[in-house]
Design a protein around this motif. Structure first.
Motif, PDB file in Angstrom:
ATOM      1  N   GLY A 136       0.126 -16.968 -16.666  1.00 61.28           N
ATOM      2  CA  GLY A 136      -0.432 -17.542 -15.263  1.00 61.28           C
ATOM      3  C   GLY A 136      -1.393 -18.500 -15.584  1.00 61.28           C
ATOM      4  N   LYS A 137      -1.708 -19.519 -14.533  1.00 60.50           N
ATOM      5  CA  LYS A 137      -2.635 -20.356 -14.533  1.00 60.50           C
ATOM      6  C   LYS A 137      -3.461 -20.315 -13.345  1.00 60.50           C
ATOM      7  CE  LYS A 137       0.128 -23.435 -17.281  1.00 60.50           C
ATOM      8  NZ  LYS A 137       0.760 -24.874 -17.749  1.00 60.50           N
ATOM      9  N   LEU A 138      -4.676 -20.914 -13.318  1.00 62.45           N
ATOM     10  CA  LEU A 138      -5.409 -21.310 -12.353  1.00 62.45           C
ATOM     11  C   LEU A 138      -5.128 -22.471 -11.921  1.00 62.45           C
ATOM     12  CD1 LEU A 138      -7.932 -20.891 -10.407  1.00 62.45           C
ATOM     13  CD2 LEU A 138      -9.600 -21.559 -12.108  1.00 62.45           C
ATOM     14  N   VAL A 139      -4.696 -22.594 -10.553  1.00 64.49           N
ATOM     15  CA  VAL A 139      -4.171 -24.020 -10.118  1.00 64.49           C
ATOM     16  C   VAL A 139      -5.174 -24.659  -9.157  1.00 64.49           C
ATOM     17  CG1 VAL A 139      -2.471 -25.331  -8.912  1.00 64.49           C
ATOM     18  CG2 VAL A 139      -1.820 -23.469 -10.537  1.00 64.49           C
ATOM     19  N   LYS A 140      -5.696 -25.907  -9.348  1.00 62.30           N
ATOM     20  CA  LYS A 140      -6.691 -26.414  -8.337  1.00 62.30           C
ATOM     21  C   LYS A 140      -5.836 -27.585  -7.949  1.00 62.30           C
ATOM     22  CE  LYS A 140     -10.662 -25.570  -8.336  1.00 62.30           C
ATOM     23  NZ  LYS A 140     -11.407 -24.724  -7.390  1.00 62.30           N
ATOM     24  N   THR A 141      -6.144 -27.727  -6.488  1.00 59.89           N
ATOM     25  CA  THR A 141      -5.411 -28.642  -5.859  1.00 59.89           C
ATOM     26  C   THR A 141      -6.048 -29.865  -5.549  1.00 59.89           C
ATOM     27  OG1 THR A 141      -6.303 -27.931  -3.611  1.00 59.89           O
ATOM     28  CG2 THR A 141      -4.348 -26.760  -4.373  1.00 59.89           C
ATOM     29  N   ASN A 142      -5.064 -31.198  -5.292  1.00 57.32           N
ATOM     30  CA  ASN A 142      -5.507 -32.483  -4.862  1.00 57.32           C
ATOM     31  C   ASN A 142      -6.780 -32.832  -5.833  1.00 57.32           C
ATOM     32  OD1 ASN A 142      -5.497 -34.623  -3.465  1.00 57.32           O
ATOM     33  ND2 ASN A 142      -6.976 -34.105  -1.916  1.00 57.32           N
ATOM     34  N   VAL A 143      -6.614 -32.813  -7.218  1.00 58.33           N
ATOM     35  CA  VAL A 143      -7.499 -33.252  -8.139  1.00 58.33           C
ATOM     36  C   VAL A 143      -7.758 -34.739  -7.971  1.00 58.33           C
ATOM     37  CG1 VAL A 143      -8.705 -33.079 -10.373  1.00 58.33           C
ATOM     38  CG2 VAL A 143      -7.255 -31.260  -9.461  1.00 58.33           C
ATOM     39  N   GLY A 144      -8.785 -35.419  -7.645  1.00 49.45           N
ATOM     40  CA  GLY A 144      -9.031 -36.831  -7.498  1.00 49.45           C
ATOM     41  C   GLY A 144     -10.152 -37.351  -8.254  1.00 49.45           C
ATOM     42  N   ALA A 145     -11.078 -38.033  -7.857  1.00 47.57           N
ATOM     43  CA  ALA A 145     -12.238 -38.795  -8.684  1.00 47.57           C
ATOM     44  C   ALA A 145     -13.271 -37.733  -8.705  1.00 47.57           C
ATOM     45  CB  ALA A 145     -12.465 -40.102  -7.850  1.00 47.57           C
ATOM     46  N   SER A 146     -13.593 -36.589  -8.318  1.00 48.25           N
ATOM     47  CA  SER A 146     -14.312 -35.755  -8.398  1.00 48.25           C
ATOM     48  C   SER A 146     -13.940 -34.604  -9.344  1.00 48.25           C
ATOM     49  CB  SER A 146     -14.849 -35.067  -6.941  1.00 48.25           C
ATOM     50  OG  SER A 146     -15.276 -36.065  -6.192  1.00 48.25           O
ATOM     51  N   PHE A 147     -14.866 -34.203  -9.908  1.00 53.27           N
ATOM     52  CA  PHE A 147     -14.772 -32.988 -10.955  1.00 53.27           C
ATOM     53  C   PHE A 147     -13.944 -31.724 -10.310  1.00 53.27           C
ATOM     54  CE2 PHE A 147     -17.891 -34.908 -13.916  1.00 53.27           C
ATOM     55  CZ  PHE A 147     -17.076 -34.999 -15.011  1.00 53.27           C
ATOM     56  N   ALA A 148     -12.969 -31.310 -10.897  1.00 49.31           N
ATOM     57  CA  ALA A 148     -12.469 -29.793 -10.503  1.00 49.31           C
ATOM     58  C   ALA A 148     -12.632 -29.072 -11.595  1.00 49.31           C
ATOM     59  CB  ALA A 148     -11.011 -29.905 -10.182  1.00 49.31           C
ATOM     60  N   ILE A 149     -13.502 -27.946 -11.724  1.00 46.11           N
ATOM     61  CA  ILE A 149     -13.969 -26.999 -12.565  1.00 46.11           C
ATOM     62  C   ILE A 149     -12.837 -25.871 -12.279  1.00 46.11           C
ATOM     63  CG2 ILE A 149     -15.804 -25.575 -13.755  1.00 46.11           C
ATOM     64  CD1 ILE A 149     -16.108 -28.551 -13.461  1.00 46.11           C
ATOM     65  N   PHE A 150     -12.336 -25.519 -13.850  1.00 47.57           N
ATOM     66  CA  PHE A 150     -11.571 -24.566 -13.998  1.00 47.57           C
ATOM     67  C   PHE A 150     -12.043 -23.347 -14.791  1.00 47.57           C
ATOM     68  CE2 PHE A 150      -8.917 -28.014 -12.988  1.00 47.57           C
ATOM     69  CZ  PHE A 150      -7.895 -27.688 -12.557  1.00 47.57           C
ATOM     70  N   PRO A 151     -12.937 -22.452 -14.432  1.00 48.04           N
ATOM     71  CA  PRO A 151     -13.677 -21.442 -15.214  1.00 48.04           C
ATOM     72  C   PRO A 151     -12.740 -20.320 -15.850  1.00 48.04           C
ATOM     73  CG  PRO A 151     -13.840 -20.814 -12.745  1.00 48.04           C
ATOM     74  CD  PRO A 151     -12.819 -22.091 -12.971  1.00 48.04           C
ATOM     75  N   GLY A 169      -4.934 -37.122  -7.644  1.00 49.21           N
ATOM     76  CA  GLY A 169      -4.345 -36.414  -6.316  1.00 49.21           C
ATOM     77  C   GLY A 169      -3.532 -35.430  -6.785  1.00 49.21           C
ATOM     78  N   PHE A 170      -3.233 -35.176  -7.966  1.00 43.19           N
ATOM     79  CA  PHE A 170      -2.309 -33.922  -8.132  1.00 43.19           C
ATOM     80  C   PHE A 170      -3.033 -32.815  -8.154  1.00 43.19           C
ATOM     81  CE2 PHE A 170      -0.070 -37.748 -10.072  1.00 43.19           C
ATOM     82  CZ  PHE A 170       1.378 -37.582  -9.660  1.00 43.19           C
ATOM     83  N   ASN A 171      -1.870 -31.668  -8.296  1.00 42.61           N
ATOM     84  CA  ASN A 171      -2.318 -30.119  -8.536  1.00 42.61           C
ATOM     85  C   ASN A 171      -2.330 -30.094 -10.133  1.00 42.61           C
ATOM     86  OD1 ASN A 171      -2.433 -30.018  -5.690  1.00 42.61           O
ATOM     87  ND2 ASN A 171      -0.776 -28.560  -5.414  1.00 42.61           N
ATOM     88  N   TYR A 172      -3.476 -29.241 -10.740  1.00 43.56           N
ATOM     89  CA  TYR A 172      -3.570 -29.042 -11.939  1.00 43.56           C
ATOM     90  C   TYR A 172      -3.436 -27.445 -12.232  1.00 43.56           C
ATOM     91  CZ  TYR A 172      -3.847 -34.099 -13.141  1.00 43.56           C
ATOM     92  OH  TYR A 172      -3.752 -35.192 -12.959  1.00 43.56           O
ATOM     93  N   GLY A 173      -2.549 -27.080 -13.178  1.00 45.22           N
ATOM     94  CA  GLY A 173      -2.667 -25.806 -13.405  1.00 45.22           C
ATOM     95  C   GLY A 173      -3.206 -25.617 -15.017  1.00 45.22           C
TER      96      GLY A 173
END
Length: 265
Positions: A136-151, A169-173
Motif C-alpha cells: 500500500g501507498k500514501l497517495v497525495k492528490t494534485n501535486v503541483g508547484a508546492s511541496f507535497a510531504i509524504f511522511p 498536477g498528477f497524483n503520486y503514491g
C-alpha cells in the motif's frame, strides 16, 4: 462494538459526541456543530462521512480501523487527530480530505491498502507516521508547484519522508522499504532504502523529489556528507539518473533530486 448508520443522517451538537467502538457508515453521515466527535476504534463503511463544519474528529483507541469506499472529510478548522499511542490499521483503501494530526506514537499501518489524502499531515516523527508495511501507498492528490510531504516509514520506528513538487498536477503514491530492491552492484555503498514513487494519470517529466534518511540507515560502505550520492531509477533495470547529489541539513539528511523521467517505474 460497531455503531452502524444505515441511512443518511445529520448528527452532533455543541457537546462532545463519543462512539466507544467502530463507527461504520452505510448511509451518508454529516457531523455538525462544534462538539468534538470521537470514534474510539475508527471509521469504515461505504457511506460518506462529512465533518467539514464539525468540531474536531478524534480516533484514540489503542487499536483502530480505517477503510471503506466512502469519502471521509475531516473538519475544516481542526481536522482529525490520531491519538497518542493509537495504531490505525487500514482494512481497505480509503480516501480522506482535510487535516490529519498525528499525536505522539500515532501510526497508520497501510498493509496492502492505499490511503489517498488531500490536505496536510501534521505531527509526523520517527514514531508517528504512515507505515508502508506492505504494497500500500500514501497517495497525495494534485501535486503541483508546492511541496507535497509524504511522511512514510517502513516500520513503526523509522521515518523516510519524501517531498515532491513540480508534479504536473498528477497524483503520486509513495511507499518505502528497508533494503535495496532489486539489489544493485555495490549495495554496501548505498543508503539502505528503496522508495517506490508512482505518478497516476500520466508520465510526468522533470519532477523534483527530496528523499530523507538518517545516518543509521546507511550501509557499511556509505558515509553521509560531505560525500555525494547518485540516484538510481529502476525501470526494469537500474539506471543512474542523477550524480553528484549533495545532502542538505544534518542527521536526518535531505537529498534534493530531479527525476528526469519516471519511465515505467
Amino acid at each position: 462494538p460497531v455503531f452502524r448508520a444505515v441511512t443518511n443522517l445529520a448528527v452532533g451538537s455543541a457537546n462532545p459526541t463519543v462512539f466507544n467502538g467502530l463507527f461504520q457508515a452505510i448511509g451518508n453521515v454529516t457531523f455538525q456543530n462544534t462538539g468534538t466527535k470521537t470514534f474510539r476504534n475508527g471509521i469504515t463503511g461505504t457511506g460518506n462521512v462529512n465533518g467539514s463544519t464539525s468540531g474536531k474528529f478524534i480516533i484514540n483507541g489503542a487499536t483502530a480501523s480505517l477503510g471503506g469506499t466512502g469519502l471521509l472529510s475531516t473538519p475544516a478548522a481542526d481536522g482529525m487527530d490520531i491519538g497518542a499511542s493509537t495504531t490505525v490499521t487500514m482494512v481497505s483503501s480509503k480516501t480522506v480530505t482535510g487535516i490529519l494530526n498525528l499525536l505522539a506514537n500515532a501510526l497508520v499501518m497501510l498493509g496492502t491498502h492505499n490511503l489517498t489524502h488531500t490536505g496536510t499531515i501534521n505531527g509526523f516523527t520517527t514514531t508517528s507516521h504512515i507505515v508502508t508495511n506492505g504494497t500500500g501507498k500514501l497517495v497525495k492528490t494534485n501535486v503541483g508547484a508546492s511541496f507535497a510531504i509524504f511522511p512514510v516509514g517502513p516500520n513503526a520506528t523509522t521515518l523516510n519522508s519524501v517531498a515532491i513538487f513540480n508534479g504536473s498536477g498528477f497524483n503520486y503514491g509513495v511507499r518505502v522499504e528497508v533494503g535495496i530492491n532489486p539489489t544493485i552492484d555495490a549495495p554496501l555503498d548505498a543508503v539502505n532504502r528503496t522508495w517506490f514513487v508512482t505518478p497516476f494519470g500520466g508520465n510526468p517529466a522533470s519532477v523534483n523529489v527530496n528523499f530523507m534518511y538518517e545516518a543509521a540507515h546507511c550501509n557499511a560502505g556509505w558515509t553521509p556528507p560531505p560525500a555525494q550520492l547518485e540516484l538510481g531509477l529502476h525501470t526494469g533495470v537500474w539506471n543512474v539518473v542523477q550524480v553528484n547529489l549533495t545532502q542538505a541539513g544534518t542527521d536526518p539528511y535531505q537529498v534534493p533530486t530531479l527525476v528526469p523521467n519516471f519511465g515505467n517505474g
